[in-house]
Design a protein around this motif. Structure first.
Motif, PDB file in Angstrom:
ATOM      1  N   VAL A 179       3.645  74.924 118.573  1.00  0.00           N
ATOM      2  CA  VAL A 179       2.556  74.509 118.235  1.00  0.00           C
ATOM      3  C   VAL A 179       2.004  75.102 119.809  1.00  0.00           C
ATOM      4  O   VAL A 179       0.493  75.969 119.411  1.00  0.00           O
ATOM      5  N   MET A 180       2.294  74.818 121.086  1.00  0.00           N
ATOM      6  CA  MET A 180       1.495  75.574 122.299  1.00  0.00           C
ATOM      7  C   MET A 180       1.480  77.347 121.951  1.00  0.00           C
ATOM      8  O   MET A 180       0.358  77.535 122.204  1.00  0.00           O
ATOM      9  N   THR A 181       2.397  77.652 120.802  1.00  0.00           N
ATOM     10  CA  THR A 181       2.102  79.527 121.259  1.00  0.00           C
ATOM     11  C   THR A 181       1.292  79.567 119.781  1.00  0.00           C
ATOM     12  O   THR A 181       0.781  80.449 119.938  1.00  0.00           O
ATOM     13  N   ASP A 182       1.169  78.824 118.722  1.00  0.00           N
ATOM     14  CA  ASP A 182       0.199  79.847 118.038  1.00  0.00           C
ATOM     15  C   ASP A 182      -0.878  79.284 118.399  1.00  0.00           C
ATOM     16  O   ASP A 182      -2.038  80.187 117.996  1.00  0.00           O
ATOM     17  N   GLU A 183      -1.347  78.227 119.236  1.00  0.00           N
ATOM     18  CA  GLU A 183      -2.530  77.858 119.905  1.00  0.00           C
ATOM     19  C   GLU A 183      -2.980  78.628 121.139  1.00  0.00           C
ATOM     20  O   GLU A 183      -4.724  78.369 121.366  1.00  0.00           O
ATOM     21  N   GLY A 184      -2.007  79.399 121.514  1.00  0.00           N
ATOM     22  CA  GLY A 184      -2.350  79.696 122.766  1.00  0.00           C
ATOM     23  C   GLY A 184      -2.781  79.599 123.510  1.00  0.00           C
ATOM     24  O   GLY A 184      -4.169  78.913 125.060  1.00  0.00           O
ATOM     25  N   ILE A 185      -2.080  78.342 123.934  1.00  0.00           N
ATOM     26  CA  ILE A 185      -3.002  76.874 124.770  1.00  0.00           C
ATOM     27  C   ILE A 185      -1.667  76.844 126.013  1.00  0.00           C
ATOM     28  O   ILE A 185      -0.243  76.646 125.758  1.00  0.00           O
ATOM     29  N   SER A 186      -2.027  76.490 127.417  1.00  0.00           N
ATOM     30  CA  SER A 186      -0.680  75.852 128.520  1.00  0.00           C
ATOM     31  C   SER A 186      -0.470  74.557 128.648  1.00  0.00           C
ATOM     32  O   SER A 186       0.198  74.319 129.104  1.00  0.00           O
ATOM     33  N   SER A 187      -1.025  73.504 127.386  1.00  0.00           N
ATOM     34  CA  SER A 187      -0.773  72.719 127.939  1.00  0.00           C
ATOM     35  C   SER A 187      -0.712  71.803 126.184  1.00  0.00           C
ATOM     36  O   SER A 187      -1.800  71.959 125.565  1.00  0.00           O
ATOM     37  N   LEU A 188      -0.278  70.331 125.744  1.00  0.00           N
ATOM     38  CA  LEU A 188      -1.042  69.781 124.733  1.00  0.00           C
ATOM     39  C   LEU A 188      -0.142  68.270 125.490  1.00  0.00           C
ATOM     40  O   LEU A 188       0.477  67.540 125.860  1.00  0.00           O
ATOM     41  N   LEU A 189      -1.534  67.239 124.231  1.00  0.00           N
ATOM     42  CA  LEU A 189      -1.368  65.973 124.116  1.00  0.00           C
ATOM     43  C   LEU A 189      -0.706  65.430 123.494  1.00  0.00           C
ATOM     44  O   LEU A 189      -0.042  65.611 122.485  1.00  0.00           O
ATOM     45  N   VAL A 190       0.240  64.101 124.137  1.00  0.00           N
ATOM     46  CA  VAL A 190       1.431  63.546 123.146  1.00  0.00           C
ATOM     47  C   VAL A 190       0.648  62.428 122.829  1.00  0.00           C
ATOM     48  O   VAL A 190       0.460  61.542 123.533  1.00  0.00           O
ATOM     49  N   VAL A 191       0.022  61.814 121.968  1.00  0.00           N
ATOM     50  CA  VAL A 191      -0.963  60.701 120.935  1.00  0.00           C
ATOM     51  C   VAL A 191       0.138  60.087 120.668  1.00  0.00           C
ATOM     52  O   VAL A 191       0.565  60.569 120.093  1.00  0.00           O
ATOM     53  N   GLU A 192      -0.384  58.509 120.943  1.00  0.00           N
ATOM     54  CA  GLU A 192       0.618  57.404 119.657  1.00  0.00           C
ATOM     55  C   GLU A 192      -1.349  56.835 119.628  1.00  0.00           C
ATOM     56  O   GLU A 192      -1.709  56.058 120.576  1.00  0.00           O
ATOM     57  N   GLY A 193      -1.196  57.216 118.356  1.00  0.00           N
ATOM     58  CA  GLY A 193      -2.274  56.284 117.943  1.00  0.00           C
ATOM     59  C   GLY A 193      -3.674  57.087 118.768  1.00  0.00           C
ATOM     60  O   GLY A 193      -4.084  58.093 118.153  1.00  0.00           O
ATOM     61  N   ARG A 194      -4.187  56.315 119.111  1.00  0.00           N
ATOM     62  CA  ARG A 194      -5.351  57.265 119.890  1.00  0.00           C
ATOM     63  C   ARG A 194      -5.631  57.536 121.513  1.00  0.00           C
ATOM     64  O   ARG A 194      -5.896  57.974 122.013  1.00  0.00           O
ATOM     65  N   GLU A 195      -3.908  56.970 121.922  1.00  0.00           N
ATOM     66  CA  GLU A 195      -4.124  56.333 123.267  1.00  0.00           C
ATOM     67  C   GLU A 195      -3.247  57.807 123.666  1.00  0.00           C
ATOM     68  O   GLU A 195      -2.156  58.157 123.338  1.00  0.00           O
ATOM     69  N   VAL A 196      -3.645  58.414 125.238  1.00  0.00           N
ATOM     70  CA  VAL A 196      -2.593  59.644 125.604  1.00  0.00           C
ATOM     71  C   VAL A 196      -1.129  58.884 126.370  1.00  0.00           C
ATOM     72  O   VAL A 196      -1.500  58.488 127.047  1.00  0.00           O
ATOM     73  N   VAL A 197      -0.415  58.903 125.761  1.00  0.00           N
ATOM     74  CA  VAL A 197       1.309  59.015 126.796  1.00  0.00           C
ATOM     75  C   VAL A 197       1.948  59.837 127.189  1.00  0.00           C
ATOM     76  O   VAL A 197       2.931  58.754 127.593  1.00  0.00           O
ATOM     77  N   GLY A 198       1.473  61.214 126.952  1.00  0.00           N
ATOM     78  CA  GLY A 198       2.031  62.104 127.479  1.00  0.00           C
ATOM     79  C   GLY A 198       1.469  63.680 127.612  1.00  0.00           C
ATOM     80  O   GLY A 198       0.381  63.948 127.012  1.00  0.00           O
ATOM     81  N   ILE A 199       1.712  64.478 128.817  1.00  0.00           N
ATOM     82  CA  ILE A 199       1.266  65.465 128.022  1.00  0.00           C
ATOM     83  C   ILE A 199       2.923  67.095 128.213  1.00  0.00           C
ATOM     84  O   ILE A 199       3.813  66.748 129.355  1.00  0.00           O
ATOM     85  N   LEU A 200       2.914  67.353 128.217  1.00  0.00           N
ATOM     86  CA  LEU A 200       3.285  68.440 127.945  1.00  0.00           C
ATOM     87  C   LEU A 200       2.782  70.347 128.514  1.00  0.00           C
ATOM     88  O   LEU A 200       1.993  70.566 127.688  1.00  0.00           O
ATOM     89  N   THR A 201       3.051  70.672 129.636  1.00  0.00           N
ATOM     90  CA  THR A 201       2.605  71.625 130.239  1.00  0.00           C
ATOM     91  C   THR A 201       3.976  73.236 129.438  1.00  0.00           C
ATOM     92  O   THR A 201       5.294  72.634 129.597  1.00  0.00           O
ATOM     93  N   ASP A 202       3.596  74.547 130.468  1.00  0.00           N
ATOM     94  CA  ASP A 202       4.637  74.908 129.679  1.00  0.00           C
ATOM     95  C   ASP A 202       5.005  75.309 130.965  1.00  0.00           C
ATOM     96  O   ASP A 202       6.702  75.730 131.132  1.00  0.00           O
ATOM     97  N   ARG A 203       5.206  74.604 132.134  1.00  0.00           N
ATOM     98  CA  ARG A 203       5.885  74.645 132.840  1.00  0.00           C
ATOM     99  C   ARG A 203       6.961  73.378 133.137  1.00  0.00           C
ATOM    100  O   ARG A 203       8.240  73.452 133.647  1.00  0.00           O
ATOM    101  N   ASP A 204       6.515  72.479 132.303  1.00  0.00           N
ATOM    102  CA  ASP A 204       6.916  71.668 131.792  1.00  0.00           C
ATOM    103  C   ASP A 204       8.838  72.554 131.452  1.00  0.00           C
ATOM    104  O   ASP A 204       9.927  71.757 131.096  1.00  0.00           O
ATOM    105  N   LEU A 205       8.107  72.917 130.481  1.00  0.00           N
ATOM    106  CA  LEU A 205       9.101  74.059 129.295  1.00  0.00           C
ATOM    107  C   LEU A 205       9.690  74.406 130.025  1.00  0.00           C
ATOM    108  O   LEU A 205      11.241  74.929 130.150  1.00  0.00           O
TER     109      LEU A 205
END
Length: 625
Positions: A179-205
């Protein structure tokens, strides 16, 4: 005016502040001493640089008030008064007042204005508030650029460039990376319902998946940064900048009502062209030797010069300088610990390194010297004092090389008295508060402006608890602090002229620190300690003291405005000194300031003097001299 007109004017005055607060007998006598003047639309009632000797009250019509730069200050109609700032602060006028409709104005002579102000406090208070508003306008104008956009006041929501890209926690790592590659972004949010429960960045990968050889078929929740810090959409760009700097992160989820609206990155802040502090602080943390830290620290004057040139607010600039200073000092401590370990000192004992003075208050400017101390845990092993002594020696030398001079009063951790075990510090503070000696309290006042920088913060928290418990009841201690606060008078003469140095290298200059910012800091400290407040930042102390009743809210707000303006003048002065290769100081020549700056500086000093007099009046043990 005939009797009927006099009666009508008296009735008009009874309907408008501050005349409505005057005794009826006094108010009825005023019309005979006032004149009525007609001002055709487009004509001037007052002009910048021209003397004005009357208070003017609009009876009908409308006027417009603009500052010396043409900026709109106010518009007013029936009941609006103008001229009080000039009558109180002295001529010439620093505002243009123009009739924007055909206007009738009642003119009250300056002699009568001063007579009423002297005899009727409510009348004077009304115009004191007006003068405070003018000072607030001067302070806020230093934080606005030529286009009127507040610098670094852009909100987080405005910085968001696209809607958030999100995935649920159970999505595989491989799918999330896709998803990050397709969207051309360096991070995406991990959500559960409406709440942000995590973030994944290219550095994390890179670090948590590729380098760690983690199976990409696993859930993204296993490698994400859980419960990331988030920013509300209304947060300012500066707040985001400070959060990123202090937390060493490069992506901040932005939420509105708890729901994610996007992500702001350091790149987004870079587009404001004012956030190179992120790079400096980030680079400082990566340095492997003192020379590298020193090289980065010496960029600070250039950074201040840029921020001043961009009209960033004074409080924001001093917070940036403090953030850089904190990063430099933390890194020097870490490098010193590594060197001590290499020399066989063993592991560091449990301790807390605390900064003092302007750095502790987040108010550091250029040219500030070192002020720090160390709290050693009571349970630290034997020999801990020797370790901290060696550590302090290394850090002090590094800070000196980085452009932070040694404290002339030797208030540094290299002084054995200022590196003690917690029990010793608690005894020291208790003695200062309960058995105060004037000279000792004067020297110790800086220790009531402290903040933990590195190590076990619970040690510092224990001292804070003692201070907030003991200080409000330490009447003699507070009296000594109060005397110190009122004796440090602003450099303002009897006729509101500046008091300048008469000889020596500082001839014809005034000290912005000693009788200006220093006086406000002293006042804020005594009011805060009296109220049992824990904050050490001067602005926060003043506003909290106003809410707590230790200081009137209006005077607290005026002192904040005065602090902002004096600090602004000082930073502009220091930036110019740094640009020309001179060591920054706090002494300015009034002749180098614009007429607007001189007048606003007088107003700021007048606010300080009023606050000192108010403190002396409220506390019989404090004598104003």
């Amino acid at each position: 005016m005939v009797d009927v007109e006099l009666a009508e004017v008296a009735d008009f005055l009874a309907e408008h502040a501050p005349f409505d607060a005057l005794p009826e007998r006094v108010r009825r006598a005023l019309p005979a001493r006032m004149t009525v003047r007609y001002h055709r639309r487009g004509t001037s009632l007052m002009a910048v640089g021209v003397d004005s000797h009357d208070l003017m009250l609009v009876r009908s019509g409308a006027i417009e008030i603009r500052d010396a730069d043409g900026g709109l200050v106010d518009r007013g109609a029936e009941g609006t008064t103008v001229g009080s700032t000039t009558l109180v602060g002295g001529n010439p006028s620093r505002f243009d007042v123009v009739a924007i409709e055909d206007t009738l104005a009642l003119h009250l002579p300056g002699t009568l204005f001063h007579e009423l102000s002297s005899e009727h406090p409510d009348f004077a208070d009304h115009f004191d508030a007006e003068r405070a508003d003018r000072l607030r306008s001067a302070a806020s104008s230093t934080m606005t650029n030529a286009t009127g956009e507040a610098i670094l006041r852009t909100s987080a929501g405005e910085l968001v460039r696209r809607p958030p890209v999100t995935v649920p926690p159970h999505v595989t790592i491989a799918d999330a990376a896709g998803v990050m590659t397709d969207e051309g972004i360096s991070s995406l949010l991990v959500v559960e319902g409406r709440e942000v429960v995590g973030i994944l960045t290219d550095r994390d990968l890179r670090r948590r998946v590729v380098a760690a050889r983690v199976d990409p078929a696993g859930p993204v929740s296993s490698v994400m940064t859980a419960d990331p810090v988030v920013a509300p959409a209304e947060a300012s760009a500066l707040e985001l900048l400070m959060t990123m700097t202090e937390r060493a992160v490069h992506h901040l989820p932005v939420v509105d009502g708890g729901q994610p609206v996007g992500v702001v990155t350091t790149t987004d802040l870079m587009r404001l062209e004012r956030a190179n502090v992120v790079h400096i602080v980030g680079d400082v943390t990566k340095q492997r030797d003192v020379a590298g830290v020193v090289g980065l620290a010496r960029r600070t004057p250039r950074l201040v010069e840029q921020l001043v040139g961009q009209d960033v607010g004074a409080a924001d600039i001093t917070r940036v300088v403090t953030t850089v200073g904190d990063a430099v000092e933390r890194r020097l401590i870490a490098l010193a610990e590594e060197r001590l370990a290499a020399r066989g000192y063993g592991p560091a004992p449990r301790y807390c390194w605390m900064v003092l003075g302007s750095r502790a208050r987040h108010e550091q400017a250029l040219g500030s010297d070192q002020d720090h101390a160390v709290i050693i845990a009571d349970d630290a092993p034997e020999g801990a004092e020797e370790y901290i002594a060696a550590l302090a020696h290394e850090v002090v030398s590094g800070l000196e090389a980085a452009g932070y001079p040694r404290c002339l009063g030797d208030v540094m951790a290299s002084n054995p008295r200022w590196r003690q075990r917690l029990t010793g510090w608690r005894r020291e503070y208790r003695r200062w508060i309960t058995e105060p000696v004037p000279d000792a309290v004067l020297r110790a006042s800086i220790f009531f402006d402290s903040r933990p920088l590195l190590g076990d913060e619970s040690l510092h928290a224990r001292l804070e608890e003692d201070i907030t418990e003991l200080a409000p009841d330490g009447s003699n201690f507070l009296a000594h602090l109060g005397k110190q606060a009122v004796s440090n008078e602003p450099p303002l003469g009897f006729f509101r002229g500046f008091v300048l140095a008469k000889a020596g290298e500082h001839k014809d200059t005034l000290d912005l620190k000693r009788g200006g910012m220093g006086s406000i800091v002293d006042l804020a400290r005594v009011h805060a300690l009296r109220a049992g407040l824990v904050s050490v930042n001067t602005r926060s102390r003043l506003l909290a003291a106003g809410r707590a009743g230790s200081l009137s809210p209006s005077l607290a707000a005026s002192l904040v405005d005065a602090l902002d303006f004096i600090t602004h003048v000082r930073l502009v002065h220091q930036a110019a000194q740094a640009a020309s290769g001179n060591r920054p100081d706090s002494r300015v020549r009034p002749s180098d300031l614009s007429a607007f700056e001189q007048r606003s500086l007088r107003e700021a000093f007048h606010v300080i003097r009023s606050a000192q007099q108010a403190l002396a009046h409220s506390d019989p043990s404090v004598r104003y001299s």
